[in-house]
Structures are given as C-alpha cells and as structure tokens.
Write an enzyme that holds these catalytic residues in place. Structure first.
Site, short mmCIF file in Angstrom:
data_model
loop_
_atom_site.label_atom_id
_atom_site.label_comp_id
_atom_site.label_asym_id
_atom_site.label_seq_id
_atom_site.Cartn_x
_atom_site.Cartn_y
_atom_site.Cartn_z
N ASP A 51 0.79 -1.22 0.00
CA ASP A 51 0.00 0.00 0.00
C ASP A 51 0.83 1.28 0.00
OD1 ASP A 51 1.00 -0.41 2.54
OD2 ASP A 51 -0.84 0.20 3.59
N GLN A 52 2.16 1.18 -0.20
CA GLN A 52 2.94 2.42 -0.20
C GLN A 52 2.68 3.17 -1.50
OE1 GLN A 52 6.80 0.42 0.20
NE2 GLN A 52 7.50 1.52 -1.61
N GLY B 4 12.38 10.37 -25.17
CA GLY B 4 12.60 10.13 -26.59
C GLY B 4 13.38 8.87 -26.82
N GLU C 34 16.05 11.98 -31.77
CA GLU C 34 16.85 11.39 -32.84
C GLU C 34 16.03 11.33 -34.14
OE1 GLU C 34 18.74 7.73 -31.49
OE2 GLU C 34 18.79 8.48 -29.45
N TYR D 22 29.18 7.23 -30.88
CA TYR D 22 29.22 5.77 -31.04
C TYR D 22 28.21 5.40 -32.11
CZ TYR D 22 25.79 6.79 -27.32
OH TYR D 22 24.79 7.36 -26.57
#
Length: 609
Positions: free
Chosen positions: A315-316, A342, A385, A452
């Site tokens: 229940d938190q 994104g 992108e 990269y």
C-alpha cells in the site's frame, strides 16, 4: 436477512426515541457531530497508468468517541472523474464527488482508520476536501460560511546561490482573511511567514529542493498546496564545476537483463558518477508521457533487492525504479538524476509536440516534477533522434526547431538542468548541419554527443570498422564519422567545449563471416548478441578478447566474428582527450553493459579525476 417487520419496528422505536430526545437537545444547544477535530481524510494516488489512475482515501477517527458513519467530499477539475469505486458508495454532482461508508465500515473507534479505493480518469488532483462536513486535515472549516483558503500561486524562485533561494508567490484568498503561509520543502514545513515571499538559507550547494506553499486563514484553516517549484542551488558538481560522469539507466533493464538500481551500489558505480539519465519517457500526443509505469513506479522490491534493505509494502504510494532512485539519492546526495525523453524508438513524437513548444515544455515539467516523486529529478534530458533529420522516422520541422525547443524548456524549467543527447554526424550537410545546435547551446547545461554507432552490421557485408573511433584512421569507411570530428564541428558552431560530453558505449558492434583481423574486412551479416550485431562489454571481454586497437578503440577477431568495443584501457585514452579538449565530461550507454564490479565506470572516474 432481517424480517421486514422487525425493520419497521426498529425504525418506529428509533423515531420515538429521537422525538423524546429532541427537547433535551434543544435546552443544551444542538451540537453537530464532532467533525472538525474528530476525523481526518488523507488522499493517496496509488498508481497511474497514463490513461487512468487508482486513488485511495483513508479516514481516521482522531477524536475521543466513536464515529458511527463518515462522508468524504472533494472536488475534481472537470476533466477528471471517478470511474469505479470499492468499499464506499461514491456519487457526484457536477465536479463534486461524495463518498459515504458502506453498511459494514461506517463505525470507527477512536484512533481507528478505514480506507476506500477507486479508479479514475484524467490528470487532476482533489481539492476542497471535507470529512463529515469538516476539513479533511482535522481543522475547523466545515461550517457554512467557513470556506477554506484557496491555493497560493506556484512559487517563483530568484536570487539562487550555493546556499539560499528566495521564493515568491501570489496570495491566496479566503472569506475570513489570510493569516500566514506554510513554506514546505521536500514535504516538510520549514517556515511559517505572514508575507508572500521567503528566503530559505542554509542549503547545500548543487542540491535540489522542491517547495510548495499552503495558506492559513484567521480561523487557522489550511487550504490546498500550491503547485510545486523545484530549485537546484548553484555550485556543487552539476556540469559547470567538476567533470560530468553520466550514465544512462534503462527502464526496461529490470526485466530480462535483471539490472536494478541496487546494482549501482553493489558494483561500486554509484560513488563514481555525477549524473544518471533515466531512460526513457515517451513523447506522444504533443506531450511528455511515462514509458513503462509499472517498472517506474509500481514494481515491488523485496528487502534483499532494495537499495536500503527495506522491502516495499503493498500500500505504499511509490514503488518501482523511482522509489529505488529516491533511496539511492538519499545515500548519494551528490548524484543528479534527469528523466530522459525520446530515444531511438520514441523520438517520432517530437515533431508534433514542437507545434506548441510552450505546451510541450509545460507537460514535461508537470510530469518530471509530479508530486508523487517530488524531488527525485533534477531536470530533463531531451533525446530527439533527430530534429529536422531522419532516424527511425524523419522530421521536417526546420533547422530552428532545436533552438526553439531548448529555449522553451529553459524558460519552463528555470534553474533545473536542461540537457540533450545529440547526433555526432559531422559529415558535410549531415545531421549536425541540419539543426541549430549552436544557437540552442545557450539554453542547455550540456550536450551528450552520441559518439558511437558510427559503423555497424546494418551494413551487413562490412567493411568492418570500430563503431566508436576517437579519431579518423586509414581505411575508415566515412572520414568524418569519428568523435573528434563531431566535437570540433560543434565547437566551430559556437558550442562551448565545457558543454560537450563525450559518449562511451558499454557494448560492442560486430559482424560474422569475417576472416580478416584488422578493420576493413568483408562480412556476411551481424554477429549474434543480445540483439543482432550488439553485445555487452561484460560478455565480450571474455567471449572475444581484444585483438588490437585503432583510433583509440579496441577490436577483436574470434573465429569468424569481429567486434569493436571500448575497454578500461581505451576509455583511459578517451578521458585524456576529454581533459585535453576542456570538455565537460563523459557519458555512457548504459550501466547494465558493465561488469558486476563496474570496470568501465571506474575507468571513466579514474580518467577524469
């Protein structure tokens, strides 16, 4: 089942008793049911799945006598509603919602509590709550004519220093007049003031705080909270001071990859980084939206899986990665956490969102600073992108769109971090030339340059080439596809070197059907990995050990497979480049590709110290 005859008899006796009791009540004055100090009602948003949410009210008897029934009322904005409920009878009149106890849960002994739940739709939050006619915080305020104060305006922040910030807000209104305001920082009241401004001192440099304001009227009734304002103090290590050491944490890594926030601690990486980008939020319908809400805020962790060794409970109000990151931040308060939106898959929505930049920025600000995880995020990262270019989809928004976007987000996010992951395509007329990254730089804290994926097995027959070359080299398939070319092009466009972070991949790119050790060989297709042509460093270091290096990046030929990847040694060389060029720092994709003892993170940390 009770007999109808018994029911009618009971009601008749009750009516007679009530009639006999009325004169006595009239002599002593009719007192309303103890509501103001006798009961409280607390709202919790249990979960949110984008198109709907689960809410819960908890009613507590704070008085000294039993309560025989309870009624909770609240107001939702017109675009928010209850769709189903349990453990209470919920009705509505316009925008007012009323919940009454079921037949079995109306009685509350002193100190006892009861909860009811419901599903809803819409983005709004409840306001104007009453329980049994009184204020839900237990204060007086339920009597006719005793309206609670309105919410003050969302505070603005100014004069931000390493250790202080000045907050100002628009006044609340009330029929009895406003007495003072509570200033609430990260959920706790730090001051009560009579005016509409407050300077909070004694803060920590480079730290993030979230403020809300609550008004009190002359009857000491409290109103709803203002909107939140998140502020990051200056100084510390947040991009302008020490070197940035930033890693992406992939939301979906908690599934098949079995990588969790606790791994940042057990690997030793948490103590060696300055920033985390949480990837990814979605951009859809012109707005920022959650990616996987289950992983982010609902997934339950056992004690042995949790950062602090404390298990989640059913229940938190907040679980999942966000709760674990909050625990991480409590242990490592220097780490700045940004929510990245994104990425390759979800960049298609940016073009539509940028048709209304202000609304787009507002939606992202509201989500990043949502009260359910207030104080977790120090800002936002925008991973488009690509603007005005093609990625998984193509955008034709025009070259100014990058500058316009970053300007809108800086205006909305204020002192919070605003960053972007950007292309490293330095070819003539390439992606770096198609959007105004130079003009946008004035609005960003830093750019993460994705140095990269220059080459890979999407060119199935090769030639083989290292996918993250620091510089060009003899035989490189495209001369300008290297890290240094991208950095120098961005600097020539006016981007300060200190706002550029060099990208380091924690994975390799590879081909199969290769007979040649050196780069430039032919291939028959992608090598097998976690996906075709892609494999983690932690696997490659033993599965296909390094054969040699070129342009500051390692390559490996094992059997018919050929891979390129970074190692602690090549990272050391790239960190020397970062320092020699005066760059802001380095970032990497992503934590789960590293070894269990964080070899690559350690190499970045050592290289930049």
């Amino acid at each position: 089942m009770r007999s109808p005859r018994v029911t009618r008899l009971t009601r008749r006796i009750s009516a007679i008793v009530a009639a006999l009791a009325l004169p006595l009540a009239a002599m002593v004055g009719l007192a309303p049911e103890a509501h103001a100090a006798g009961a409280t009602a607390t709202y919790t948003k249990v979960s949110d799945w984008g198109t709907g949410f689960e809410g819960k009210w908890t009613i507590k008897n704070t008085g000294t006598t039993a309560i025989s029934s309870w009624t909770v009322s609240w107001t939702y904005p017109s675009d928010t509603r209850v769709t189903s409920a349990w453990d209470a009878i919920v009705t509505s009149s316009g925008t007012t919602w009323t919940a009454k106890n079921a037949g079995w849960n109306g009685t509350l002994a002193p100190g006892a509590s009861i909860s009811f739940g419901f599903n809803g739709s819409g983005p709004g939050a409840p306001s104007g709550c009453t329980v049994n006619g009184g204020g839900c915080d237990g204060g007086d305020g339920g009597q006719p004519g005793d309206a609670k104060p309105s919410a003050p305006g969302t505070p603005t922040a100014s004069n931000i220093t390493n250790t202080s910030v000045t907050l100002s807000w628009a006044a609340a209104t009330d029929d009895k007049g406003i007495k003072n305001y509570d200033v609430i920082r990260n959920g706790s009241t730090v001051a009560t003031v009579t005016g509409t401004s407050y300077t909070n001192t004694g803060l920590t440099a480079g730290s993030t705080y979230t403020y809300e304001i609550r008004a009190r009227d002359t009857a000491d009734q409290t109103g709803p909270l203002s909107g939140p304002r998140t502020v990051t103090t200056t100084g510390g290590n947040q991009g302008g001071g020490g070197k940035v050491k930033l890693g992406y944490f992939a939301e979906w890594g908690v599934y098949a990859r079995n990588y969790h926030v606790k791994n940042l601690v057990s690997s030793g990486s948490a103590g060696k980084i300055t920033h985390i980008n949480y990837a990814f939020g979605n951009v859809t319908g012109g707005r920022c939206a959650m990616g996987d809400s289950y992983a982010a805020i609902d997934k339950a962790y056992t004690a042995d899986q949790s950062v602090d060794g404390v298990a989640d409970t059913w229940d938190q109000p907040l679980r999942g990665n966000f709760n674990q990151l909050k625990k991480l931040k409590a242990q490592y308060p220097n780490i700045k956490i940004l929510w990245s939106f994104g990425g390759w898959t979800w960049s298609g929505g940016f073009g539509q969102a940028m048709q209304n930049p202000a609304a787009f920025a507002q939606s992202c600000y509201d989500l990043v600073n949502d009260s359910r995880w207030a104080g977790l995020f120090d800002g936002i990262d925008l991973d488009w992108e690509y603007p005005n270019a093609c990625g998984l989809s193509c955008d034709t928004s025009g070259s100014a769109v990058m500058r316009t976007m970053m300007q809108a987000f800086r205006a909305k996010f204020g002192s919070q971090l605003v960053t972007a992951a950007i292309t490293a395509d330095a070819s003539s007329g390439g992606k770096l030339d198609l959007a105004d990254y130079g003009g946008a730089a004035q609005y960003v804290d830093f750019y993460n340059v994705m140095t990269y994926d220059f080459f890979g097995a999407w060119d199935a027959q090769g030639p083989t080439a290292v996918h993250s070359p620091l510089t060009g080299y003899t035989g490189i398939p495209i001369e300008s596809f290297n890290s240094d070319s991208a950095i120098q092009k961005l600097r020539a466009k006016g981007v300060p070197a200190a706002k550029l972070n060099l990208g380091i991949p924690f994975y390799g790119r590879g081909w199969t059907g290769v007979t040649q050790d050196a780069p430039g060989g032919s291939a028959t297709g992608p090598a097998t990995g976690i996906e075709p042509g892609n494999q983690d460093y932690k696997v490659l270091k033993t599965q296909c050990p390094v054969t040699g290096t070129v342009a500051g990046t390692a390559y490996a030929h094992c059997g018919t497979n050929w891979w390129s990847y970074d190692t602690p040694s090549t990272i050391a060389g790239k960190m020397n480049y970062v320092k020699n060029q005066g760059l802001g720092g380095a970032f990497f994709w992503e934590f789960s590709g590293d070894t269990t003892n964080g070899e690559l993170v350690s190499a970045i940390n050592t290289g930049l110290n």
